[in-house]
Write a protein that holds these residues in place. Structure first.
Motif, PDB file in Angstrom:
ATOM      1  N   ALA A 533      19.386  -0.067  -1.751  1.00 30.02           N
ATOM      2  CA  ALA A 533      19.763   1.593  -2.075  1.00 30.02           C
ATOM      3  C   ALA A 533      20.069   2.378  -1.138  1.00 30.02           C
ATOM      4  N   ALA A 534      19.458   2.305   0.110  1.00 25.55           N
ATOM      5  CA  ALA A 534      19.815   3.157   1.374  1.00 25.55           C
ATOM      6  C   ALA A 534      21.098   2.931   1.785  1.00 25.55           C
ATOM      7  N   ASP A 535      21.358   1.651   1.952  1.00 24.77           N
ATOM      8  CA  ASP A 535      22.767   1.307   2.490  1.00 24.77           C
ATOM      9  C   ASP A 535      23.901   1.839   1.544  1.00 24.77           C
ATOM     10  N   TRP A 536      23.662   1.571   0.112  1.00 22.65           N
ATOM     11  CA  TRP A 536      24.596   2.119  -0.992  1.00 22.65           C
ATOM     12  C   TRP A 536      24.792   3.702  -0.870  1.00 22.65           C
ATOM     13  N   ILE A 537      23.775   4.363  -0.992  1.00 22.14           N
ATOM     14  CA  ILE A 537      23.876   5.777  -0.879  1.00 22.14           C
ATOM     15  C   ILE A 537      24.552   6.330   0.541  1.00 22.14           C
ATOM     16  N   ALA A 538      24.314   5.612   1.602  1.00 21.07           N
ATOM     17  CA  ALA A 538      25.097   5.746   2.838  1.00 21.07           C
ATOM     18  C   ALA A 538      26.492   5.567   2.620  1.00 21.07           C
ATOM     19  N   LEU A 539      26.790   4.625   2.228  1.00 17.55           N
ATOM     20  CA  LEU A 539      28.480   4.317   1.539  1.00 17.55           C
ATOM     21  C   LEU A 539      28.994   5.210   0.670  1.00 17.55           C
ATOM     22  N   ALA A 540      28.318   5.455  -0.477  1.00 18.97           N
ATOM     23  CA  ALA A 540      28.910   6.415  -1.389  1.00 18.97           C
ATOM     24  C   ALA A 540      28.971   7.952  -0.653  1.00 18.97           C
ATOM     25  N   THR A 541      27.931   8.410   0.136  1.00 21.02           N
ATOM     26  CA  THR A 541      27.927   9.509   1.065  1.00 21.02           C
ATOM     27  C   THR A 541      29.194   9.480   1.890  1.00 21.02           C
ATOM     28  N   ALA A 542      29.571   8.579   2.534  1.00 23.69           N
ATOM     29  CA  ALA A 542      30.599   8.454   3.542  1.00 23.69           C
ATOM     30  C   ALA A 542      31.942   8.411   2.929  1.00 23.69           C
ATOM     31  N   LEU A 543      32.014   7.925   1.620  1.00 24.38           N
ATOM     32  CA  LEU A 543      33.159   7.789   0.952  1.00 24.38           C
ATOM     33  C   LEU A 543      33.639   9.289   0.411  1.00 24.38           C
ATOM     34  N   ASP A 544      32.617  10.025  -0.030  1.00 26.74           N
ATOM     35  CA  ASP A 544      32.508  11.407  -0.567  1.00 26.74           C
ATOM     36  C   ASP A 544      33.103  12.181   0.749  1.00 26.74           C
ATOM     37  N   ALA A 545      32.557  11.964   1.579  1.00 27.74           N
ATOM     38  CA  ALA A 545      32.925  12.731   2.950  1.00 27.74           C
ATOM     39  C   ALA A 545      34.249  12.659   3.465  1.00 27.74           C
ATOM     40  N   GLY A 546      34.663  11.434   3.238  1.00 30.10           N
ATOM     41  CA  GLY A 546      35.904  10.848   3.858  1.00 30.10           C
ATOM     42  C   GLY A 546      37.431  11.258   3.126  1.00 30.10           C
ATOM     43  N   VAL A 547      37.371  11.687   1.937  1.00 31.49           N
ATOM     44  CA  VAL A 547      38.395  11.953   1.214  1.00 31.49           C
ATOM     45  C   VAL A 547      38.254  13.456   0.528  1.00 31.49           C
ATOM     46  N   ALA A 548      39.472  14.083   0.495  1.00 28.67           N
ATOM     47  CA  ALA A 548      39.113  15.310  -0.339  1.00 28.67           C
ATOM     48  C   ALA A 548      38.836  15.243  -1.811  1.00 28.67           C
ATOM     49  N   ASP A 549      37.969  15.963  -2.397  1.00 30.29           N
ATOM     50  CA  ASP A 549      37.298  15.715  -3.711  1.00 30.29           C
ATOM     51  C   ASP A 549      38.428  15.692  -4.762  1.00 30.29           C
ATOM     52  N   HIS A 550      39.826  16.324  -4.498  1.00 33.74           N
ATOM     53  CA  HIS A 550      40.766  16.548  -5.394  1.00 33.74           C
ATOM     54  C   HIS A 550      40.318  17.113  -6.719  1.00 33.74           C
ATOM     55  N   GLY A 551      39.262  18.039  -6.565  1.00 39.19           N
ATOM     56  CA  GLY A 551      38.846  18.926  -7.812  1.00 39.19           C
ATOM     57  C   GLY A 551      37.901  18.053  -8.498  1.00 39.19           C
ATOM     58  N   VAL A 552      37.614  17.021  -8.164  1.00 35.37           N
ATOM     59  CA  VAL A 552      36.635  16.043  -9.271  1.00 35.37           C
ATOM     60  C   VAL A 552      35.241  16.212  -8.989  1.00 35.37           C
ATOM     61  N   ASP A 553      34.694  16.430  -9.873  1.00 35.85           N
ATOM     62  CA  ASP A 553      33.056  16.663 -10.142  1.00 35.85           C
ATOM     63  C   ASP A 553      32.648  15.499  -9.296  1.00 35.85           C
ATOM     64  N   ALA A 554      31.444  15.634  -8.663  1.00 37.06           N
ATOM     65  CA  ALA A 554      30.861  14.858  -7.677  1.00 37.06           C
ATOM     66  C   ALA A 554      30.085  13.645  -8.524  1.00 37.06           C
ATOM     67  N   ALA A 555      29.809  13.643  -9.946  1.00 35.48           N
ATOM     68  CA  ALA A 555      29.172  12.801 -10.684  1.00 35.48           C
ATOM     69  C   ALA A 555      30.278  11.918 -10.844  1.00 35.48           C
TER      70      ALA A 555
END
Length: 784
Positions: A533-555
């Motif tokens: 879980a911790a490793d996955w959350i870290a990856l998902a957080t990094a992916l979110d931070a690494g790209v523009a959100d393109h106006g897409v909801d976080a969920a």
């Protein structure tokens, strides 16, 4: 005849009986005993699945017709194999003008020989919601005309939809006024497609206007729709059937008993395998819901097993972190129950208002003079019961009800209490009493309407809406799953298998189907996130931070990251993979009905979501590398989950089903992705050289089933004792019959079996170190 092992094939114009005939040697070599065919009766032209049946009396010529089916069965019989088929008693396809029965109803109305075949409210013309706007505007635009057809005049909408004209109207109209007058005289009323949810006066399948419900409870309808099935069984061409969506029928229990009786009464050729016929039903069991034991069936088609195995693979240690993470990033409830309640409330208002009106009307007719209950009170009671109904339906008939319905009604009464207006609890009790058999024969129609509404509300709210909104972990949201349940303990799983061995030893065991939302190996891979879980959350957080959100909801972003990790291909993703992801994104958004929908697509938001995926897969080298690294790190654990899934499907009590192509790694997404063509040349090659570990395990276990069929069909399930630090991560058991014993042990959730003791019932011990080398161990031996 009970199959030893089935192989599900999806037939269509691109995969016919002759195509299946070519792979019979491969299926035999793999160890399959029966082809399990998707519906083979005549479906709408171009159908990719066969569930939109337009003529249940014939085998579809597009698949090869009856001659092609006979060739396939002959090839199977030569190898000691057989066939079972999927049948669709609940509904028929009525779009495109190809359904002769429906056309006769439209042309002749109540006087049609088929007027009672469909579930129609005859107090007003049949509503056909096919127009893009008001009728007169469509006429003025030239999109609604009358033309000569093969059987007389037809009304043609948009050059595509064709409807027969009454025989009395033999003269084509000369102008728009005459056309309007002619339309007013028909037994049907053409209406805007937007009116369907509110005004439809015939029962459809879920929310699909192209599928009309059948009154299979009528003996004449049953006989007409089952004549072919019974003939095929009587001629020894099939050995059994799978019944599609049994909960959609007016009386599922009565239907199953009738079908069993008719099959049992059908004589078989001397050279055909002896009966009884194999009979399973597509049935979604709610949490804790038992399958009725008096339906005279062999069990379900396997969603319940798929759910139990999937839950067994999830590590309870990851639940708290992943639940909190979902709630924080999405801003939505941490609990699926909240999503389900909202979806039920919305869909009841949005998509089932017309059917709800009919249900309320039927219950209102039961009120007697002196009862201080209004129609509005009944509507509130019925609405609220449907909000919280914990299972698809009850099974009472108005004057009677099975004992199991009483427990359901008690449970519903408790769940609905917080939603009941002050002073209206008695109305809830009144409706539940009618559902429980207290209303007599007069209540049969109202009870039926409730039951045939509660089932689609459950299906559409949970599987087709809530599961697309709730992204805590996508491997826990699939057909038949209880998303509120994170995992199942080894003890609880073993208890369920003990019950299965006692009561349902021949039910299907499935881990992939034509309806699954993600492939069995996608789920197996995503289940590893519960361990990391911790490793996955870290990856998902990094992916979110690494790209523009393109106006897409976080969920939505979070569910995309999960989907990419779960389905990431073994080779570098290409344009074909991106197209598959885009198709999933579109369907996921529209089914969720939060930011887009099928009725009103938000093309801007959909484009933004797809642009995000395209950016990652085409331009986001850092993100692609991060995903690929993570998939590589968890690869061994994902494969372990996949192998455990296979081992349990082929060794536990029941009939294992293999969905086409999933003997190899199954990284498919929701349909139509999971119905793509299978490369059988490649499958045959890997079977020959043993290079695919998943396929090789399947072949090994099927060889055991072929060598010891009675052990698997009749042998008991005896759990082995496991103690020590890994007791909650090891499942061990034996199948025993007449001195033959199969011992099985599997390691779960990345468990280290070191230091544990595994003792089988006969006293034999297993060195737990063998589970360090492979997550699956089994041994066939005499003794026990």
């Amino acid at each position: 005849m009970t199959p030893r092992a089935t192989y599900r094939l999806q037939f269509n114009r691109d995969f016919t009986f002759d195509d299946a005939l070519k792979i019979v040697p491969y299926l035999d070599a793999l160890g399959i005993s029966h082809v399990y065919a998707s519906p083979i009766t005549v479906a709408r032209s171009g159908s990719t699945h066969g569930y939109d049946v337009v003529d249940p009396t014939r085998i579809d010529p597009a698949l090869g017709g009856e001659p092609g089916f006979r060739r396939l069965v002959a090839a199977l019989r030569k190898r000691g194999m057989g066939a079972i088929i999927d049948i669709v008693p609940n509904h028929m396809g009525v779009a495109g003008g190809e359904n002769r029965w429906w056309n006769d109803v439209l042309a002749n109305g109540r006087d049609s020989d088929f007027a009672d075949f469909f579930d129609i409210d005859w107090r007003r013309p049949i509503v056909l919601p096919v127009l893009g706007g008001p009728r007169d505007e469509v006429i003025a635009a030239g999109d609604l005309v009358v033309a000569e057809g093969d059987c007389g005049l037809e009304v043609v909408a948009y050059g595509e939809h064709r409807f027969p004209v009454r025989p009395e109207d033999s003269e084509p109209p000369r102008d728009e006024a005459a056309l309007r007058a002619l339309l007013d005289r028909q037994h049907y009323r053409l209406a805007s497609w937007r009116t369907a949810n509110d005004e439809l006066n015939w029962r459809r399948f879920f929310t699909i206007n192209e599928l009309a419900g059948l009154r299979i409870e009528d003996r004449r309808v049953f006989d007409a729709t089952h004549a072919l099935v019974l003939r095929l069984y009587g001629e020894g061409l099939i050995d059994g059937v799978r019944v599609d969506h049994v909960d959609g029928l007016a009386d599922p229990a009565g239907y199953c008993r009738t079908l069993r009786a008719r099959l049992d009464a059908t004589d078989r050729p001397a050279d055909a395998p002896a009966g009884p016929a194999y009979l399973v039903v597509e049935k979604i069991l709610g949490p804790g819901e038992p399958l009725a034991r008096d339906w005279r069936i062999d069990g379900t088609s396997g969603y319940d097993f798929m759910e139990d195995v999937a839950a067994l693979l999830h590590d309870p240690a990851g639940e708290a972190a992943l639940t909190a993470n979902w709630a924080a990033l999405s801003g939505r409830s941490a609990h699926f129950a909240d999503e389900e309640l909202l979806a039920r409330q919305q869909l009841l208002d949005w998509q089932f208002a017309g059917q709800l009106d009919g249900c309320v009307e039927a219950f209102t007719a039961l009120l007697t003079e002196g009862q201080v209950v209004t129609r509005a009170m009944l509507r509130r009671a019925i609405e609220r019961l449907l909000w919280v109904f914990p299972v698809y339906r009850t099974y009472g008939l108005g004057d009677t009800a099975p004992a199991a319905d009483e427990a359901i009604c008690d449970w519903v009464r408790e769940r609905v209490a917080p939603h009941v207006p002050p002073g209206e609890g008695g109305v809830i009790d009144l409706v539940l009493g009618w559902l429980g058999g207290a209303g007599g024969v007069a209540a049969a129609e109202a009870v039926r309407r409730f039951q045939q509404l509660s089932a689609p509300i459950a299906a559409k709210s949970v599987e087709d809406t809530g599961f697309y909104r709730y992204g805590r972990l996508l491997s826990r949201t699939d057909v038949g799953f209880d998303a509120e349940r994170w995992s199942i303990s080894v003890d609880a799983f073993a208890a369920a298998m003990t019950d299965r061995a006692e009561h349902w030893p021949h039910a299907m065991l499935a881990t992939a189907t034509h309806d699954h939302k993600r492939g069995e190996d996608v789920r197996a891979r995503l289940a590893v996130l519960s361990e990391r879980a911790a490793d996955w959350i870290a990856l998902a957080t990094a992916l979110d931070a690494g790209v523009a959100d393109h106006g897409v909801d976080a969920a939505d972003r979070y569910m995309l990251w999960q989907t990419l990790v779960g389905s990431w291909p073994g080779e570098a993703p290409d344009s074909g993979y991106l197209a598959r992801i885009h198709a999933w994104q579109e369907k996921a958004l529209r089914e969720a009905k939060l930011r887009s929908s099928w009725e009103a697509p938000d093309e801007r938001y959909e484009a933004a979501y797809k642009a995000l995926a395209a950016h990652v897969l085409a331009d986001g080298a850092v993100e692609r590398a991060a995903i690929a690294r993570f998939v590589h790190v968890i690869a061994s654990r994902a494969m372990a989950n996949s192998l455990v899934q296979v081992a349990l499907r082929y060794t536990l009590p029941g009939v294992p089903d293999l969905y086409q192509g999933t003997e190899g790694v199954d990284l498919s997404l929701v349909d139509p992705d999971n119905r793509r063509a299978v490369d059988y040349d490649a499958r045959a090659a890997t079977l020959a050289d043993g290079s695919d570990p998943k396929q090789a395990l399947i072949a090994s276990l099927l060889a055991l089933r072929r060598a010891q069929p009675r052990l698997f069909s009749e042998g008991g399930f005896v759990r082995a004792a496991v103690s020590g630090p890994a007791a909650d991560r090891v499942l061990a058991f034996s199948r025993v019959l007449d001195g033959i014993r199969l011992d099985v042990a599997v390691a779960l959730r990345g468990g280290d079996a070191a230091g544990s003791a595994i003792v089988f019932a006969d006293g034999r011990t297993l060195d737990p170190s063998v589970l360090l080398e492979s997550p699956v161990w089994f041994s066939l031996a005499a003794g026990g």
